[in-house]
Design an enzyme around this catalytic site. Sequence first.
Site, PDB file in Angstrom:
ATOM      1  N   HIS A 139     -10.718  10.316   3.932  1.00 48.93           N
ATOM      2  CA  HIS A 139     -11.364   9.014   3.916  1.00 48.93           C
ATOM      3  C   HIS A 139     -12.619   9.265   4.535  1.00 48.93           C
ATOM      4  CE1 HIS A 139      -7.785   7.433   2.022  1.00 48.93           C
ATOM      5  NE2 HIS A 139      -7.291   6.906   3.137  1.00 48.93           N
ATOM      6  N   HIS A 213      -9.083  -0.324   0.983  1.00 45.95           N
ATOM      7  CA  HIS A 213      -7.924   0.466   1.338  1.00 45.95           C
ATOM      8  C   HIS A 213      -6.989  -0.942   2.103  1.00 45.95           C
ATOM      9  CE1 HIS A 213      -4.929   3.100   3.441  1.00 45.95           C
ATOM     10  NE2 HIS A 213      -5.638   4.342   2.857  1.00 45.95           N
ATOM     11  N   GLU A 348      -5.264   1.860  -4.291  1.00 47.44           N
ATOM     12  CA  GLU A 348      -6.672   2.368  -4.106  1.00 47.44           C
ATOM     13  C   GLU A 348      -7.296   2.760  -5.393  1.00 47.44           C
ATOM     14  OE1 GLU A 348      -6.487   4.775  -0.564  1.00 47.44           O
ATOM     15  OE2 GLU A 348      -4.590   4.231  -0.800  1.00 47.44           O
TER      16      GLU A 348
HETATM   17  C1  BGC Z   1      -3.594   8.156   1.757  1.00 48.43           C
HETATM   18  C2  BGC Z   1      -2.359   8.371   2.561  1.00 48.43           C
HETATM   19  C3  BGC Z   1      -2.834   7.947   4.068  1.00 48.43           C
HETATM   20  C4  BGC Z   1      -3.336   6.412   3.954  1.00 48.43           C
HETATM   21  C5  BGC Z   1      -3.794   6.152   5.415  1.00 48.43           C
HETATM   22  C6  BGC Z   1      -3.908   6.828   1.896  1.00 48.43           C
HETATM   23  O1  BGC Z   1      -5.122   6.669   0.849  1.00 48.43           O
HETATM   24  O2  BGC Z   1      -3.253   8.540   0.424  1.00 48.43           O
HETATM   25  O3  BGC Z   1      -1.899   9.706   2.621  1.00 48.43           O
HETATM   26  O4  BGC Z   1      -1.689   8.266   5.153  1.00 48.43           O
HETATM   27  O5  BGC Z   1      -4.403   6.290   3.072  1.00 48.43           O
HETATM   28  O6  BGC Z   1      -4.638   6.832   5.988  1.00 48.43           O
END
Ligand code: BGC
Length: 384
Positions: A139, A213, A348
């Site tokens: 991310h 998210h 997402e």
């Molecule tokens: C990911 C997860 C992660 C979550 C929060 C999602 O986009 O695929 O693995 O735990 O985000 O970070």
Amino acid sequence: MKTKYQWLSIVSISLCTAALAGCAEVPQSSANKGAVTVKPFGQTKDGVAVDLYMLRNSKGAEAGIINYGGLVIFLKVPDRHGKLGDVVLGYDNLDGYLKDTPYFGALIGRYGNRIAKGKFTLDSKEYTLAINNGPNALHGGLKGFDKVVWDAKIMANPEGPSLRLRYVSKDGEEGYPGTLSVTAVYTLTEDNALKLEYAATTDKDTVVNLTQHSYFNLAGKGDILNHEVMIPADKFTPVDSTLIPIGELRPVEGTPFDFRKPTAIGARIGQDDEQLKFGGGYDHNWVINKPMRQLGLMARVYEPTSGRVLEVWSSEPGLQFYTGNFLDGKITGKGGWVYQYRNAFCMEPQHYPDSPNQPNFPSVVLKPGQVYKNTIIYKFSVQE
Ligand code: BGC
């Protein structure tokens, strides 16, 4: 003399041009009766002021967005009896978001989801990113787009109350090449959709994968196992034990990943399946059945007790569907709700995880002169 906040709180979008010089960038429309109000929402650790922008449409639906991280901090939509309820997880105040957040409501960038071992090669040069998730980069890094303050501007938009955020990410920021100029426009439409329009340009070749998210719970409480999900995808991208795609596009047929017909999240989540074990539940990318770059339906979710329906639309090729497997009761969120395992799900829309290292996946490379564009729509309605 009125303050910025007094002015903005009394301004409806249709009066935007008069109240704020240079505000209107799209034609006015008397059809749009929505309003945007703004109020202070605290300060970052560096003392930068953060504002909360509340978008309200004429039906009464409301979206709260802060210019720290472009976070959607509340989203109030009606249930089947017309009662408004907040359908996203988060905190009551900025402090929560500053201290510890699993990306509640976040605008994710420069690269959504994982990049294996935090390394990728572009134009024969290897780039190294911070490792912040097991052995991988997740991310956008230690200080991704979800942790920076964006410039905000209320927009006149005939579709509904609208906010534009802007951020310029420096060349080398979090290890990524190229100065990336990003805009994110949030619009709450009259048909109760939160529409996000991302655009970005660069001055050097780079990789980009932006997404949203929000953690949804359409009942506004409890776990999400009874939510019925439909994802129009014949294939998904299986992962290794660190959640990096192994490069295969695997048919969903005959697996717990087949959501082509509406199925409760809880119906198969506990099955003895290697992929479910790697994710601790669903935490995978679905390859949506639609042409690249074409806006299309990515998921439909129905919650039977409230009657709320969420449709996710996007121009992106993949959908990361995550079932809150890492929520563990350690976070107390809005109104004192202790967020437990699977109290929310994320949808997402994005390019596939680890695309910079996977030549068979659609490209995430952005070059100077090109414009990155990505539309994500979360549309709410009810079903009897
Ligand atoms: C990911 C997860 C992660 C979550 C929060 C999602 O986009 O695929 O693995 O735990 O985000 O970070």
